[in-house]
Scaffold this motif. Structure first.
Motif, PDB file in Angstrom:
ATOM      1  N   SER A 167      32.049   0.553  35.163  1.00  0.00           N
ATOM      2  CA  SER A 167      32.725   0.939  33.920  1.00  0.00           C
ATOM      3  C   SER A 167      31.857   1.925  33.146  1.00  0.00           C
ATOM      4  CB  SER A 167      32.933  -0.289  33.032  1.00  0.00           C
ATOM      5  OG  SER A 167      33.496  -1.338  33.765  1.00  0.00           O
ATOM      6  N   ASN A 168      32.468   2.616  32.203  1.00  0.00           N
ATOM      7  CA  ASN A 168      31.690   3.410  31.250  1.00  0.00           C
ATOM      8  C   ASN A 168      31.374   2.522  30.053  1.00  0.00           C
ATOM      9  OD1 ASN A 168      31.944   5.544  33.001  1.00  0.00           O
ATOM     10  ND2 ASN A 168      33.830   6.265  32.031  1.00  0.00           N
ATOM     11  N   GLY A 169      30.905   3.072  28.973  1.00  0.00           N
ATOM     12  CA  GLY A 169      30.574   2.233  27.824  1.00  0.00           C
ATOM     13  C   GLY A 169      30.193   3.109  26.649  1.00  0.00           C
ATOM     14  N   LYS A 170      29.637   2.474  25.629  1.00  0.00           N
ATOM     15  CA  LYS A 170      29.265   3.227  24.422  1.00  0.00           C
ATOM     16  C   LYS A 170      27.822   3.716  24.504  1.00  0.00           C
ATOM     17  CE  LYS A 170      32.115   0.079  21.628  1.00  0.00           C
ATOM     18  NZ  LYS A 170      32.047  -1.033  20.670  1.00  0.00           N
ATOM     19  N   ASP A 171      27.557   4.836  23.882  1.00  0.00           N
ATOM     20  CA  ASP A 171      26.189   5.365  23.740  1.00  0.00           C
ATOM     21  C   ASP A 171      25.445   5.451  25.067  1.00  0.00           C
ATOM     22  OD1 ASP A 171      26.359   5.529  20.856  1.00  0.00           O
ATOM     23  OD2 ASP A 171      26.205   3.349  20.822  1.00  0.00           O
ATOM     24  N   THR A 172      26.190   5.798  26.117  1.00  0.00           N
ATOM     25  CA  THR A 172      25.572   5.827  27.448  1.00  0.00           C
ATOM     26  C   THR A 172      24.590   6.981  27.615  1.00  0.00           C
ATOM     27  OG1 THR A 172      27.563   6.950  28.196  1.00  0.00           O
ATOM     28  CG2 THR A 172      27.375   4.605  28.700  1.00  0.00           C
ATOM     29  N   ASP A 173      24.554   7.894  26.652  1.00  0.00           N
ATOM     30  CA  ASP A 173      23.530   8.943  26.726  1.00  0.00           C
ATOM     31  C   ASP A 173      22.128   8.352  26.621  1.00  0.00           C
ATOM     32  OD1 ASP A 173      24.187   8.243  24.103  1.00  0.00           O
ATOM     33  OD2 ASP A 173      23.364  10.109  23.291  1.00  0.00           O
TER      34      ASP A 173
END
Lengths: 333, 333
Positions: free
Chosen positions: A5-11
């Protein structure tokens, strides 16, 4: 698996993990546990989890490669792998439970990116469901009892795994670690206390479990993580603004090597990928996301690649890693 | 300019050059020449060349940058640039004539790739046309007279510039140089005797000019060059066959860096390009020719790039070189 999955603040944030240490009231702690008791705990837990979407993996008797993959996925610990008594792990998409590691049960929720609240809600809900079936060792005075006193109380360890290339390259990271440690928060390398810290990946987690609520713990951790995320982003932008050409030179040379080599060690990969990450964070790549890079950080690890080639030939493994990276980065400029 | 054309055997041969040393019978040799005489020679030669497509460049008074470009194009020598008396060069597509270098006239034909016969025919024909207008210093016994006795006789120096990455990397080159020197043929670095030899580029030329005909000289040189070309191709193929993955790793990492960097020094360029050349020679690149690479070897030199940016800022020069290379290699994989 969680990292799909993707997510928040993945940078900046690779994953958010919350684990709860729990023990059964009527059994000795692991270490003082006979095989029969260990097996009994596994069976009781299996039964309690019958309604959950979790698969049991018998770590005790599994092939080493598969255990190492679980380790690379951050679902089990190296302590569990080296356990001398029956043990295992229940694994779902985001939830997992190690059985007979340091404590009888270690419930974990792991999410891509940054989301302490969701991770806590998920693991806490699993905990409640389990508690209704299993007699937890709990004291009114100390809270949840654990083998090691440093976990007693909430039994909760909340960890945020951060990828911090800019803070590392600019040599600001040590100042931050020192400051943060005074705030009741620990910063460690990728696989926890006993690992060689990977140069760019840090795990930030709460120190204290006793005399503090889960909510307070998470709030304290979040304040620190928010601050580190902000600093990483700021420094990354500053590095770019201060010398854009030098910055792009580093970023695209790393990209050029990752996209074109025919043999790539884990170490070289881990030393090049931070530059691509910084390129993504400064808008230099349109067709690669930070989540993509976070996934590569997990899937380019030795056991994951070994599984694909089907044998443990080191040379072939580095060649396969290079091949996967060429495919991934093809036409991504 | 000569390097804009393609040519034969460009996988190994960058250029074929033949130069004839000639002097006017009625003037002292350069070094003992007054300015008036030097100017007179230039004027007489201009007149004699009035029917030719050659432009005169006054090296004596030209901007240093333009002289360095001519040097990088192998049309003039550093001796000509530092001359204390009036001097210059007549420049055409493949023909050129240095005036008042070590000898009054040095006629040269330079061709892309390997073609001794064509180069000889072209320069020899120019020589005949010039001889009909100018009184050459010639002795029945010694042939053409030159300032340095080592050039007397034919006055001819035939040079083939070779790019030999495989022989260099495999460390076979020194054995070849030793063997070849015994055959009356000299092997030197890129800009001749007084230069630091570039690690991968060699100039092979005849040693003797006296007591040997032009035809014999060229035959002898051709035998040696044919042998070196054969060996370079063979070793290149062997390097590939012995470990294709390692070979491709080296080739495409070099490509990845050349195609993606934002700052590239001449030195780094010259150390990466041999791997791309070997990749072309083993069929790994469909869209790049060996002639393309040979052209880059000329046009990526410092003065050529400086001319494009319009000033001599080293940093900007390396950035422009990187930019030109990115454009060239874009989508060439």
């Amino acid at each position: 698996m969680w990292y799909e999955s993707n997510g928040k603040d993945t940078d900046v944030v690779i994953s958010t993990r919350i684990r709860l240490a729990r023990n059964l009231a009527d059994k000795p702690f692991p270490g003082k546990l006979y095989s029969e008791d260990a097996t009994d705990i596994i069976e009781k837990t299996k039964k309690a989890l019958s309604g959950e979407k979790l698969d049991f993996i018998n770590v005790f008797s599994a092939e080493p490669l598969y255990n190492t993959i679980l380790l690379e996925d951050h679902l089990i610990s190296s302590e569990l792998i080296s356990s001398k008594t029956p043990c295992g792990v229940f694994v779902g998409e985001n939830l997992s439970i190690m059985v007979n590691e340091e404590d009888h049960l270690r419930l974990q929720c792991v999410l891509s990116g940054y989301d302490l609240e969701k991770a806590y809600n998920m693991v806490s809900s699993l905990d409640s469901r389990l508690e209704s079936h299993l007699p937890y060792a709990f004291s009114e005075k100390y809270g949840y009892l654990t083998k090691c006193p440093t976990n007693a109380g909430t039994g909760m360890r909340a960890s945020v795994m951060l990828h911090l290339p800019a803070l590392t390259i600019s040599e600001n990271i040590n100042t931050i670690i020192t400051a943060v440690n005074k705030l009741g928060v620990t910063v460690r390398g990728m696989y926890g206390e006993n690992s060689n810290a990977n140069a760019y990946i840090y795990q930030v987690s709460n120190q204290v479990t006793l005399g503090i609520s889960e909510e307070e713990t998470l709030k304290k951790l979040a304040d620190v993580v928010d601050m580190i995320i902000e600093k990483e982003r700021h420094i990354c932008k500053t590095l770019y603004d201060n010398s854009p050409t030098l910055f792009k030179d580093k970023v695209f040379r790393a990209f050029g090597t990752l996209a074109n080599s025919y043999s790539m060690s884990t170490e070289e990969f881990m030393n090049l990928i931070p530059y691509v990450k910084m390129g993504i964070c400064t808008g230099l790549f349109e067709n690669i996301s930070a989540s993509d890079i976070n996934r590569l950080i997990i899937t380019m690890q030795p056991a994951h690649v070994t599984k694909i080639i089907g044998n443990d030939n080191f040379r072939k493994r580095d060649e396969m890693r290079a091949s996967l990276l060429r495919d991934f980065f093809k036409e991504k400029r």
